[in-house]
Structure formats: C-alpha cells, structure tokens
Design a protein around this motif. Sequence first.
Motif, PDB file in Angstrom:
ATOM      1  N   ILE A  27      16.748 -18.363 -28.159  1.00 21.91           N
ATOM      2  CA  ILE A  27      15.844 -19.080 -28.647  1.00 21.91           C
ATOM      3  C   ILE A  27      15.571 -19.335 -30.012  1.00 21.91           C
ATOM      4  N   PRO A  28      15.399 -18.305 -30.672  1.00 19.32           N
ATOM      5  CA  PRO A  28      15.314 -18.391 -32.112  1.00 19.32           C
ATOM      6  C   PRO A  28      16.414 -18.874 -32.595  1.00 19.32           C
ATOM      7  N   LEU A  29      17.820 -18.314 -32.518  1.00 19.76           N
ATOM      8  CA  LEU A  29      19.087 -18.767 -33.022  1.00 19.76           C
ATOM      9  C   LEU A  29      19.117 -20.146 -32.877  1.00 19.76           C
ATOM     10  N   ALA A  47      30.210 -29.343 -48.611  1.00 21.38           N
ATOM     11  CA  ALA A  47      28.899 -29.085 -48.669  1.00 21.38           C
ATOM     12  C   ALA A  47      28.595 -27.910 -47.414  1.00 21.38           C
ATOM     13  N   ILE A  48      29.079 -28.517 -46.338  1.00 17.24           N
ATOM     14  CA  ILE A  48      28.904 -27.545 -45.032  1.00 17.24           C
ATOM     15  C   ILE A  48      29.797 -26.243 -45.245  1.00 17.24           C
ATOM     16  N   THR A  49      31.004 -26.355 -45.810  1.00 21.68           N
ATOM     17  CA  THR A  49      31.761 -25.052 -45.871  1.00 21.68           C
ATOM     18  C   THR A  49      30.956 -24.147 -46.844  1.00 21.68           C
ATOM     19  N   GLU A  50      30.428 -24.678 -48.064  1.00 20.39           N
ATOM     20  CA  GLU A  50      29.607 -23.991 -48.834  1.00 20.39           C
ATOM     21  C   GLU A  50      28.302 -23.365 -48.204  1.00 20.39           C
ATOM     22  N   TRP A  51      27.790 -24.099 -47.427  1.00 23.42           N
ATOM     23  CA  TRP A  51      26.579 -23.533 -46.621  1.00 23.42           C
ATOM     24  C   TRP A  51      27.019 -22.394 -45.620  1.00 23.42           C
ATOM     25  N   ILE A  52      28.108 -22.666 -44.907  1.00 26.83           N
ATOM     26  CA  ILE A  52      28.628 -21.481 -43.862  1.00 26.83           C
ATOM     27  C   ILE A  52      29.257 -20.333 -44.839  1.00 26.83           C
ATOM     28  N   ALA A  53      29.564 -20.356 -46.002  1.00 27.61           N
ATOM     29  CA  ALA A  53      30.253 -19.197 -46.673  1.00 27.61           C
ATOM     30  C   ALA A  53      28.902 -18.476 -47.210  1.00 27.61           C
ATOM     31  N   ARG A  54      27.755 -18.806 -47.055  1.00 27.41           N
ATOM     32  CA  ARG A  54      26.584 -17.933 -47.615  1.00 27.41           C
ATOM     33  C   ARG A  54      26.600 -16.726 -46.455  1.00 27.41           C
ATOM     34  N   PRO A  55      26.472 -15.636 -47.304  1.00 30.90           N
ATOM     35  CA  PRO A  55      26.431 -14.297 -46.100  1.00 30.90           C
ATOM     36  C   PRO A  55      25.376 -14.584 -45.005  1.00 30.90           C
ATOM     37  N   ARG A  56      24.206 -14.696 -45.193  1.00 25.61           N
ATOM     38  CA  ARG A  56      23.247 -14.853 -44.284  1.00 25.61           C
ATOM     39  C   ARG A  56      23.428 -15.808 -43.058  1.00 25.61           C
ATOM     40  N   VAL A  57      24.072 -17.014 -43.561  1.00 22.08           N
ATOM     41  CA  VAL A  57      24.433 -18.157 -42.674  1.00 22.08           C
ATOM     42  C   VAL A  57      25.325 -17.844 -41.792  1.00 22.08           C
ATOM     43  N   ALA A  58      26.239 -17.131 -42.550  1.00 21.45           N
ATOM     44  CA  ALA A  58      27.744 -16.627 -41.762  1.00 21.45           C
ATOM     45  C   ALA A  58      27.463 -15.562 -40.714  1.00 21.45           C
ATOM     46  N   VAL A  59      26.492 -14.542 -41.114  1.00 24.13           N
ATOM     47  CA  VAL A  59      26.114 -13.686 -40.034  1.00 24.13           C
ATOM     48  C   VAL A  59      25.294 -13.980 -38.786  1.00 24.13           C
ATOM     49  N   LEU A  60      24.501 -15.310 -39.304  1.00 22.76           N
ATOM     50  CA  LEU A  60      23.675 -15.677 -38.045  1.00 22.76           C
ATOM     51  C   LEU A  60      24.528 -16.639 -37.187  1.00 22.76           C
ATOM     52  N   LEU A  61      25.505 -17.064 -38.041  1.00 22.90           N
ATOM     53  CA  LEU A  61      26.453 -18.291 -36.896  1.00 22.90           C
ATOM     54  C   LEU A  61      27.229 -17.251 -36.089  1.00 22.90           C
ATOM     55  N   VAL A  62      27.809 -16.201 -36.567  1.00 25.25           N
ATOM     56  CA  VAL A  62      28.569 -15.365 -35.772  1.00 25.25           C
ATOM     57  C   VAL A  62      27.850 -14.747 -34.756  1.00 25.25           C
ATOM     58  N   ALA A 103      38.196 -15.942 -25.820  1.00 20.43           N
ATOM     59  CA  ALA A 103      38.987 -16.804 -26.754  1.00 20.43           C
ATOM     60  C   ALA A 103      38.281 -17.767 -27.607  1.00 20.43           C
ATOM     61  N   ALA A 104      37.459 -18.399 -27.018  1.00 19.86           N
ATOM     62  CA  ALA A 104      36.809 -19.354 -27.811  1.00 19.86           C
ATOM     63  C   ALA A 104      35.731 -18.611 -28.774  1.00 19.86           C
ATOM     64  N   ALA A 105      35.080 -17.513 -28.154  1.00 22.35           N
ATOM     65  CA  ALA A 105      34.315 -16.925 -29.142  1.00 22.35           C
ATOM     66  C   ALA A 105      34.919 -16.177 -30.280  1.00 22.35           C
ATOM     67  N   LEU A 106      36.289 -15.600 -30.119  1.00 23.15           N
ATOM     68  CA  LEU A 106      37.015 -15.283 -31.256  1.00 23.15           C
ATOM     69  C   LEU A 106      37.494 -16.188 -32.069  1.00 23.15           C
ATOM     70  N   ALA A 107      37.770 -17.374 -31.453  1.00 19.17           N
ATOM     71  CA  ALA A 107      38.326 -18.514 -32.467  1.00 19.17           C
ATOM     72  C   ALA A 107      36.986 -19.028 -33.344  1.00 19.17           C
ATOM     73  N   ALA A 108      35.692 -18.952 -32.822  1.00 21.63           N
ATOM     74  CA  ALA A 108      34.603 -19.454 -33.460  1.00 21.63           C
ATOM     75  C   ALA A 108      34.432 -18.320 -34.762  1.00 21.63           C
ATOM     76  N   VAL A 109      34.268 -16.947 -34.280  1.00 18.37           N
ATOM     77  CA  VAL A 109      34.268 -16.021 -35.152  1.00 18.37           C
ATOM     78  C   VAL A 109      34.916 -16.007 -36.252  1.00 18.37           C
ATOM     79  N   ILE A 110      36.326 -16.048 -36.068  1.00 22.27           N
ATOM     80  CA  ILE A 110      37.439 -16.076 -36.900  1.00 22.27           C
ATOM     81  C   ILE A 110      37.414 -17.327 -37.960  1.00 22.27           C
ATOM     82  N   SER A 111      36.865 -18.478 -37.376  1.00 19.74           N
ATOM     83  CA  SER A 111      36.767 -19.609 -38.309  1.00 19.74           C
ATOM     84  C   SER A 111      35.676 -19.535 -39.143  1.00 19.74           C
ATOM     85  N   ILE A 112      34.668 -18.842 -38.662  1.00 19.75           N
ATOM     86  CA  ILE A 112      33.414 -18.640 -39.571  1.00 19.75           C
ATOM     87  C   ILE A 112      33.985 -17.704 -40.775  1.00 19.75           C
ATOM     88  N   ALA A 113      34.575 -16.560 -40.289  1.00 20.40           N
ATOM     89  CA  ALA A 113      34.884 -15.484 -41.190  1.00 20.40           C
ATOM     90  C   ALA A 113      35.905 -15.975 -42.416  1.00 20.40           C
TER      91      ALA A 113
END
Length: 117
Positions: A27-29, A47-62, A103-113
């Motif tokens: 719900i909150p996420l 701009a999107i990649t800069e946003w995703i690269a922020r540590p807080r954003v990356a952690v929340l996305l993962v 596999a999909a979750a790992l792909a998402a996490v690796i992409s964000i990382a």
Amino acid sequence: MSNQPHTGHAKGSRHWRWQRITAIGLIPLTLWFLFAIARHIGDDHSAITEWIARPRVAVLLVLYMVIVFFHGQLGLQEVIRDYIHHVRIKRTCSLSVKLILLAAALAAVISIARIAA
C-alpha cells in the motif's frame, strides 16, 4: 471464529499470513511509486536514471520490486492450488511460476543496482 482459511496445516497459514503482510507493505510503496512516477512524466532518460540512482529511491524501488514479485507469486500459487487439480501439472506450474517470478525479480533488482552504482 477466525477469518483465516482452514487449510489443515501450518504451510497454508504461513501463506495466508505472507499474502496479508505483503499486501499491507504494498500500500505505501505503491502510493509512493505512483506519485513518484507521476512527478517524472515527461522527463528524459537521463533524468529518470539520475532519480533511480539516488540511494533512497534505489532502496525503495528494490524493496517494491521484491515485494511485488513475492506477492504476485503468492497469489499465483493460490490460483494454481485452487484451479489445477492434476498433481504433476500443479507441481510443474507451481515451480514454473516461482522460477519465472524469481528471475523477473532478480532482473529488476540487478537493473536498479546497475543504475544506482
């Protein structure tokens, strides 16, 4: 009387509990994700990649991706359990769903990382 379905064993109870826990966590996420994406509509790729690269954003996305895929896997397991009655097909579908969503979750996490690194 409990609202929890009677499955006859602890595994069903754990499954039910995890479905509720992940739903509450989503719900909150999901609200954060939707508002964040809405703020970036029209932004370019950099701009999107800069946003995703922020540590807080990356952690929340993962965290969001892990919970989304785990919750989806739990829900699909329930559908398989309810609608597929042949034991071998049920096992095959169950394993396939787990592997595909893992596999999909790992792909998402690796992409964000990779973006955040």
